[in-house]
Design an enzyme around this catalytic site. Structure first.
Site, PDB file in Angstrom:
ATOM      1  N   HIS A  18       0.846  -1.201   0.000  1.00 18.66           N
ATOM      2  CA  HIS A  18       0.000   0.000   0.000  1.00 18.66           C
ATOM      3  C   HIS A  18       0.884   1.255   0.000  1.00 18.66           C
ATOM      4  O   HIS A  18       0.671   2.177  -0.799  1.00 18.66           O
ATOM      5  CB  HIS A  18      -0.914  -0.029   1.223  1.00 18.66           C
ATOM      6  CG  HIS A  18      -1.672   1.235   1.460  1.00 18.66           C
ATOM      7  ND1 HIS A  18      -2.959   1.417   1.007  1.00 18.66           N
ATOM      8  CD2 HIS A  18      -1.324   2.378   2.114  1.00 18.66           C
ATOM      9  CE1 HIS A  18      -3.370   2.629   1.368  1.00 18.66           C
ATOM     10  NE2 HIS A  18      -2.399   3.230   2.044  1.00 18.66           N
ATOM     11  N   GLU A  19       1.878   1.285   0.870  1.00 22.12           N
ATOM     12  CA  GLU A  19       2.766   2.464   0.951  1.00 22.12           C
ATOM     13  C   GLU A  19       3.599   2.616  -0.321  1.00 22.12           C
ATOM     14  O   GLU A  19       3.789   3.731  -0.816  1.00 22.12           O
ATOM     15  CB  GLU A  19       3.663   2.378   2.188  1.00 22.12           C
ATOM     16  CG  GLU A  19       2.907   2.362   3.510  1.00 22.12           C
ATOM     17  CD  GLU A  19       1.914   3.502   3.687  1.00 22.12           C
ATOM     18  OE1 GLU A  19       2.109   4.597   3.122  1.00 22.12           O
ATOM     19  OE2 GLU A  19       0.912   3.301   4.411  1.00 22.12           O
ATOM     20  N   HIS A  50       1.578   4.330  -2.877  1.00 19.42           N
ATOM     21  CA  HIS A  50       1.564   5.794  -2.772  1.00 19.42           C
ATOM     22  C   HIS A  50       2.758   6.406  -3.502  1.00 19.42           C
ATOM     23  O   HIS A  50       2.628   7.421  -4.186  1.00 19.42           O
ATOM     24  CB  HIS A  50       1.579   6.239  -1.311  1.00 19.42           C
ATOM     25  CG  HIS A  50       0.271   6.136  -0.608  1.00 19.42           C
ATOM     26  ND1 HIS A  50      -0.902   6.681  -1.088  1.00 19.42           N
ATOM     27  CD2 HIS A  50      -0.054   5.551   0.577  1.00 19.42           C
ATOM     28  CE1 HIS A  50      -1.886   6.448  -0.238  1.00 19.42           C
ATOM     29  NE2 HIS A  50      -1.406   5.744   0.777  1.00 19.42           N
ATOM     30  N   GLU A  69      -6.250   6.660  -1.253  1.00 15.73           N
ATOM     31  CA  GLU A  69      -6.076   5.518  -0.348  1.00 15.73           C
ATOM     32  C   GLU A  69      -6.595   4.238  -0.992  1.00 15.73           C
ATOM     33  O   GLU A  69      -5.965   3.182  -0.893  1.00 15.73           O
ATOM     34  CB  GLU A  69      -6.770   5.776   0.987  1.00 15.73           C
ATOM     35  CG  GLU A  69      -6.092   6.821   1.843  1.00 15.73           C
ATOM     36  CD  GLU A  69      -4.668   6.450   2.206  1.00 15.73           C
ATOM     37  OE1 GLU A  69      -4.397   5.282   2.554  1.00 15.73           O
ATOM     38  OE2 GLU A  69      -3.813   7.343   2.154  1.00 15.73           O
TER      39      GLU A  69
END
Length: 164
Positions: free
Chosen positions: A48-49, A52, A95
């Site tokens: 997930h990070e 980003h 997100e």
């Protein structure tokens, strides 16, 4: 490396469960998150990070917030509220994109569906109990409701069909 950006990981020793990333490839994870999640869940959060960083979300959010700030300086209270809600909804969309990036990475691995579903499991463990969040959180919060995120992950995994 991801998207031409070298990733730089560090773990911060703290009792908080969090992780975050910056556009320069900086990825930070808090030790409590590593302590409380299993390996697949930690990998899902890291994915997930990384999402980003790869999707340049910090840069996009900066541009959006800058536009909102300019609008806020000139507008009345109702315009300020509207622009703040728009900015929060945009952040929530980022997100979801990062969640999808992580799921898609994990789906490519052996036992991909099981690993991708670890994202939903991690979200449950990390959740601060926002399933019943009020209208203000839904309108102005920077993260979607956990229940919506979990459903998105589960739906994306189910839609993947026959993967490894």
């Amino acid at each position: 490396q991801v998207g031409g950006q070298t990733l730089n990981y560090q773990v911060y020793k703290t009792k908080d469960m969090n992780a975050w990333a910056m556009p320069n490839g900086c990825v930070r994870v808090y030790s409590a998150l590593i302590d409380r999640l299993n390996n697949d869940e930690v990998r899902a959060v890291l994915g997930h990070e990384i999402g980003h960083v790869a999707l340049r979300h910090s840069v996009q959010q900066y541009r959006t917030n800058r536009g909102v700030a300019i609008a806020l300086s000139a507008g009345d209270l109702m315009q300020q509220v509207a622009y703040s809600a728009i900015s929060a909804q945009y952040s929530q969309a980022l997100e979801t994109e990062a969640d999808n990036y992580s799921v898609d990475l994990l789906l490519k691995e052996p036992n991909g569906k099981q690993k991708a579903l670890a994202m939903a499991s991690a979200l449950k463990k990390i959740s601060t109990g926002d399933a019943d969040s009020g209208i203000m959180q839904k309108m102005f919060g920077d993260h979607p409701d956990t229940s919506k995120r979990i459903k998105n992950v589960e739906d994306r995994v189910a839609a993947a069909g026959n993967v490894k």
